[in-house]
Write a protein that holds these residues in place. Structure first.
Motif, short mmCIF file in Angstrom:
data_model
loop_
_atom_site.label_atom_id
_atom_site.label_comp_id
_atom_site.label_asym_id
_atom_site.label_seq_id
_atom_site.Cartn_x
_atom_site.Cartn_y
_atom_site.Cartn_z
N MET A 1 -2.42 8.84 0.04
CA MET A 1 -3.71 9.63 0.11
C MET A 1 -4.92 9.07 -0.04
N PHE A 2 -4.80 8.29 -1.54
CA PHE A 2 -6.00 7.89 -1.98
C PHE A 2 -6.25 6.53 -1.49
N PHE A 3 -5.54 5.71 -1.02
CA PHE A 3 -5.60 4.34 -0.64
C PHE A 3 -5.68 4.08 1.02
N ALA A 4 -4.67 4.71 1.42
CA ALA A 4 -4.49 4.50 2.99
C ALA A 4 -5.43 5.32 3.64
N PRO A 6 -8.57 6.82 2.85
CA PRO A 6 -9.92 6.08 2.50
C PRO A 6 -9.97 4.95 3.51
N LEU A 7 -9.06 3.95 3.51
CA LEU A 7 -9.40 2.90 4.37
C LEU A 7 -9.35 3.32 5.88
N VAL A 8 -8.51 4.19 6.22
CA VAL A 8 -8.63 4.54 7.83
C VAL A 8 -10.10 5.33 7.76
N LEU A 10 -12.64 4.63 6.45
CA LEU A 10 -13.68 3.39 6.50
C LEU A 10 -13.68 2.69 7.72
N PHE A 11 -12.38 2.39 8.40
CA PHE A 11 -12.29 1.85 9.60
C PHE A 11 -12.92 2.64 10.62
N SER A 12 -12.68 4.06 10.52
CA SER A 12 -13.28 4.60 11.83
C SER A 12 -14.64 4.89 11.60
N THR A 13 -15.25 4.88 10.45
CA THR A 13 -16.71 4.93 10.34
C THR A 13 -17.25 3.66 10.40
N LEU A 349 -15.41 7.58 -1.42
CA LEU A 349 -16.47 8.58 -1.46
C LEU A 349 -16.88 9.19 -0.01
N ILE A 350 -16.66 8.51 1.06
CA ILE A 350 -16.74 9.01 2.18
C ILE A 350 -15.57 9.84 2.77
N THR A 351 -14.55 9.87 2.18
CA THR A 351 -13.23 10.37 2.74
C THR A 351 -13.14 11.91 2.26
N PHE A 352 -13.39 11.87 0.80
CA PHE A 352 -13.34 13.28 0.23
C PHE A 352 -14.61 14.05 -0.14
#
Length: 496
Positions: A1-4, A6-8, A10-13, A349-352
């Motif tokens: 939840m707090f690693f994968a 946010p990386l997803v 980040l990738f989509s953004t 930061l940009i996920t939650f």
């Protein structure tokens, strides 16, 4: 939840037209990328030059104080990056302010253990008889080094240099403290674009590009490590220095100790100096208005250690079994170590940032981010101990009527409690010095010691500088205490 997740995110953004175009079209981004690349190469070359001779001495000779010298060489690795930056800020002359050399030198110092450990280990594997046989057949010292020593050492040298390059390429704390706005790296530029300018697509594209570079480097390093093999120092391959060798070994040990210890000693000294001489004013300011920051850092470190230990023990139990899934999980658990803390903090930061998972202003998101980096250390310390437990112990307890929980409590728990405590201590040390992710996630009332150090050292004036050096000295002491406890608890030096 707090690693994968946010990386997803980040990738989509980051994979958007605006972000990708800006990444390749903006001259400022190209300039920052080029500076990040060549300063990492320069720092790596300097680290190789600095670490080669101490690695040779440690691997080749047995001398009094050798273990203490190994501890001195390892110290820069466990120091928080902002402490390293503050130490060199206190040591180097003002003419180096915001220069490239002021960024490269501390980075090389803090990564020196990555060079010394693998190359020294491979050097210890080298059979001295092969070199002596070559000399007997008429080979010169240069011919022995070229045709025998270097080919054997090459895998360890390249592997050590690649991991040093990885750390210098993703350096953030040292560059933030020393480089200033004139010499930003990709990590500093990511923070500036995301927090100061609000350009999230470009910041995400920078983070994604850096993540891809780091993944490629980690894959290459893994291949090199597999090719180099697992090596250990062999005591029969070392002998006491004789004749002129004693002077050479003593000179190397003294110069290395001074080079690594001088910045730290200078930092502590500057924390007690004012305009009119020695003073305790900077330390009193910490007691008066900085106690809350210290308490916040300690509270976050304890919580991060508890979370990392709980998840790490469960993960270590899983990876200690055999099977493809266990190996896959073991590799996945190492991913946070290969991910830049700045990238991780920005991803969180940009996920939650929206309901129902708006955690941006929540205090607990910081210790969770710290725990993500601490979990791999817990797994790496505990899993080998679990694998070493004789299955017959568990079988005997089960035959005598013990339930599965009772078997774990009476057998496994007793064996892993010291390694688990060592893993918790390492996670706590990581949390105390974490700066990259915290710089994105910190809010009023949740500022940690590294954030306060960077803030104080970025302000002009003797008072701010004195307060920053005092906070850095305090963080140095706290980290040293935790690491000493870890070293006493960890089995067979596995903490390193």
């Amino acid at each position: 939840m707090f690693f994968a997740w946010p990386l997803v995110t980040l990738f989509s953004t980051g994979v958007t037209g605006d972000g990708i175009r800006a990444l390749f079209q903006k001259p400022a981004i190209r300039s920052v990328a080029w500076f990040t690349l060549w300063q990492a190469m320069a720092s790596t070359a300097l680290t190789v030059a600095v670490g080669l001779i101490p690695a040779y001495v440690v691997a080749r000779y047995r001398f009094p104080g050798r273990r203490a010298f190994l501890a001195v060489v390892t110290v820069p690795f466990v120091l928080p990056t902002v402490v390293v930056g503050a130490a060199f800020l206190a040591l180097l002359p003002e003419s180096w302010h915001q220069t490239v050399g002021r960024s490269c030198s501390p980075t090389s110092s803090s990564t020196s253990p990555w060079w010394c450990a693998p190359s020294a280990a491979c050097r210890g594997q080298l059979d001295r008889g092969v070199e002596e046989a070559a000399r007997t057949l008429g080979a010169s010292t240069w011919q022995v080094a070229r045709h025998i020593t270097l080919p054997i050492l090459r895998p360890a040298i390249v592997a050590a240099a690649s991991i040093v390059f990885l750390f210098t390429f993703t350096s953030y704390g040292v560059v933030t403290v020393l480089g200033g706005p004139r010499h930003p790296t990709l990590e500093v530029e990511l923070y500036r674009r995301a927090v100061l300018l609000g350009d999230l697509p470009l910041a995400a594209a920078i983070g994604l590009a850096q993540l891809l570079v780091v993944a490629a480097l980690l894959g290459w390093w893994g291949t090199l490590q597999a090719r180099a093999g697992t090596v250990r120092l062999r005591s029969h391959g070392q002998r006491p220095p004789v004749g002129r060798q004693r002077f050479t070994v003593a000179t190397v040990v003294v110069m290395t100790t001074v080079a690594l210890g001088a910045p730290v000693l200078r930092l502590v000294q500057r924390s007690f100096q004012g305009r009119d001489g020695w003073t305790l004013a900077w330390w009193r300011s910490i007691l008066d208005d900085g106690a809350g920051t210290v308490w916040t850092s300690l509270r976050f470190a304890v919580l991060a250690a508890l979370v990392a230990t709980a998840i790490g023990l469960a993960a270590a139990t899983a990876v200690s079994t055999s099977g493809r899934l266990a190996r896959l999980l073991d590799s996945g658990l190492m991913l946070p170590l290969g991910t830049s803390a700045v990238t991780l903090g920005f991803g969180i930061l940009i996920t939650f940032d929206h309901d129902p998972v708006d955690f941006r202003a929540s205090w607990f998101v910081i210790p969770i981010a710290h725990a993500l980096v601490g979990i791999p250390f817990v797994v790496r310390i505990v899993a080998p101990v679990l694998r070493s437990i004789d299955p017959k112990l568990r079988e005997a307890a089960a035959v005598l009527g013990a339930s599965p929980f009772r078997v774990w409590w009476e057998v496994d728990r007793r064996i892993i409690q010291r390694p688990a405590a060592a893993g918790a201590g390492f996670a706590m040390a990581v949390s105390l010095g974490e700066f990259g992710a915290t710089s994105f996630l910190t809010r009023r009332g949740s500022r940690t010691i590294p954030i306060e150090i960077a803030d104080a050292l970025s302000r002009p004036g003797a008072a701010s500088f004195g307060r920053g050096t005092a906070l850095a000295s305090l963080l140095l002491v706290l980290s040293a205490v935790v690491v000493l406890l870890v070293d006493r608890l960890a089995p067979d030096g596995r903490s390193w």
